[in-house]
Design an enzyme around this catalytic site. Structure first.
Site, mmCIF file in Angstrom:
data_model
loop_
_atom_site.group_PDB
_atom_site.id
_atom_site.type_symbol
_atom_site.label_atom_id
_atom_site.label_comp_id
_atom_site.label_asym_id
_atom_site.label_seq_id
_atom_site.Cartn_x
_atom_site.Cartn_y
_atom_site.Cartn_z
ATOM 1 C CB SER A 63 45.090 8.302 -75.422
ATOM 2 O OG SER A 63 45.222 10.124 -75.742
ATOM 3 C CE LYS A 66 46.834 11.024 -73.858
ATOM 4 N NZ LYS A 66 45.350 11.217 -74.206
ATOM 5 C CE1 TYR A 189 50.306 13.097 -75.089
ATOM 6 C CE2 TYR A 189 50.015 14.084 -77.509
ATOM 7 C CZ TYR A 189 50.117 13.605 -76.266
ATOM 8 O OH TYR A 189 48.303 13.354 -76.790
ATOM 9 C CE1 TYR A 241 41.040 10.204 -72.768
ATOM 10 C CE2 TYR A 241 40.526 9.245 -74.690
ATOM 11 C CZ TYR A 241 41.302 9.476 -73.838
ATOM 12 O OH TYR A 241 42.576 9.450 -74.476
ATOM 13 C CB VAL A 259 42.744 7.712 -81.307
ATOM 14 C CG1 VAL A 259 41.757 8.725 -80.269
ATOM 15 C CG2 VAL A 259 43.753 7.778 -82.066
HETATM 16 N N1 GLN Z 1 48.146 11.421 -79.972
HETATM 17 C C1 GLN Z 1 47.147 11.656 -79.198
HETATM 18 C C2 GLN Z 1 46.791 12.829 -79.587
HETATM 19 O O1 GLN Z 1 47.641 13.846 -79.029
HETATM 20 C C3 GLN Z 1 46.333 10.458 -78.482
HETATM 21 C C4 GLN Z 1 45.329 11.098 -78.026
HETATM 22 C C5 GLN Z 1 44.638 9.505 -78.631
HETATM 23 O O2 GLN Z 1 44.507 7.940 -77.886
HETATM 24 N N2 GLN Z 1 43.040 10.212 -77.326
HETATM 25 O O3 GLN Z 1 45.855 13.280 -79.830
#
Ligand code: GLN
Length: 321
Positions: A63, A66, A189, A241, A259
């Site tokens: 993530s 992003k 993505y 988050y 994550v």
């Molecule tokens: N690729 C992961 C997902 O889409 C990214 C989520 C994350 O790092 N929080 O769930």
């Protein structure tokens, strides 16, 4: 920051045996990470490097990507167009929540949760899927300072199991927020999330944001300086988050987690910091990472509201002027 090297060494020793949390297992490939991996990297806005631990261990960015893709979408679409498709409000919900696609505007609340990030990927310009991916990779290269690549097994793993993200993409299509090329948008993505980085790279990316979009080492402009403010704002309010509020309170600098266990944070005009440890909490944030950042913020008064507003020019204007 003269005692920084000793302090990160102390933090490394202090937390390396903290083994609470779990590896992310909803993406099967991510369970291959070694729970002991731990690194702290700090790179100043003029390129000085302080790091300790497994700072060259590779992992996928997840993530944290992003942040950077949002910057690219700002350049591709401009601020107003982007705001019509993706908001800038924190959700207080988990990153993969399906319930908070805004009921009135039909737009995702912000670009740091999955719904908003998928909509962001849908706005990246390019003649075809390959061109879009190449543009993304080149953007990441500018931030990191060397050629980059995608971890194919992680990408395939996400693609095979990403049903929740697929559900989000279908909802976004239903709301008219993405075009009718769901699989292509999801692939982009999943590819951005599968970018291979190490802790040093992440710190360089954060340092580039701290340095108004210019990579401190290569001096290449990675993103237009005008958009750095937008990027840091959504990081500050939404980057962690459903821990974003507590993070702003305790640490107080723009940050983003993923994550796979990375966290980056930006001290504007000063430095970029990254911590990597793949054991994450229920919210998807690295447990050792949070501990390290809290300690660093306390020790060096990194919290934005701990610092004087020395750059605020209107404070220098006397009322008679
Ligand atoms: N690729 C992961 C997902 O889409 C990214 C989520 C994350 O790092 N929080 O769930």
């Amino acid at each position: 920051m003269s005692d920084l090297p000793e302090f990160i060494e102390y933090l490394y020793e202090e937390y390396r045996h903290l083994n609470s949390g779990n590896l992310a297992n909803y993406i099967p490939e991510l369970t291959k990470a070694n729970p002991d991996w731990f690194a702290i990297s700090v790179i100043t806005a003029d390129g000085e490097v302080f790091e300790i631990g497994d700072s060259t261990e590779n992992f996928t960015i997840q993530s944290i990507s992003k942040v950077f893709v949002y910057g690219m979408a700002l350049e591709d679409c401009d601020r107003q167009t982007l705001l019509e498709k993706i908001g800038v409000e924190p959700t207080g919900d988990p990153f993969n929540s399906v319930i908070r696609l805004d009921e009135n505007s039909k737009r995702p609340d912000n670009p740091m949760v999955n719904a908003g990030a998928i909509a962001t990927a849908g706005l990246i310009k390019g003649t075809d899927a390959t061109d879009k991916l190449n543009r993304l990779l080149d953007m990441f290269r500018r931030y990191i300072g060397h050629d980059v690549f995608i971890d194919a097994p992680v990408f395939m793993s996400e693609r095979a199991t990403g049903h929740r993200n697929r559900a989000l993409a279908n909802l976004l299509l239903n709301f008219g927020m993405i075009e009718d090329k769901i699989e292509q948008i999801l692939d982009l993505y999943f590819q951005q999330c599968s970018l291979v980085v190490n802790c040093h790279d992440l710190a360089m990316m954060a340092a580039t944001l701290a340095n108004r979009g210019i990579n401190p080492k290569t001096k290449e402009q990675a993103v237009k300086p005008d958009y750095v403010r937008d990027i840091l704002s959504v990081m500050y309010t939404c980057g962690m988050y459903n821990y974003a509020g507590e993070w702003a309170y305790r640490v107080g600098i723009p940050a983003k987690s993923g994550v796979s266990g990375g966290i980056i944070a930006v001290i504007p005009d000063r430095a970029g910091i990254a911590v990597y440890s793949p054991l994450i909490d229920q919210r998807g944030n690295s447990i050792r990472g949070i501990k390290v950042f809290e300690a660093l913020a306390d020790k060096f008064h990194l919290h934005l509201f701990d610092r004087p507003l020395e750059k605020c020019s209107f404070l220098n204007i006397s009322p008679s002027e």
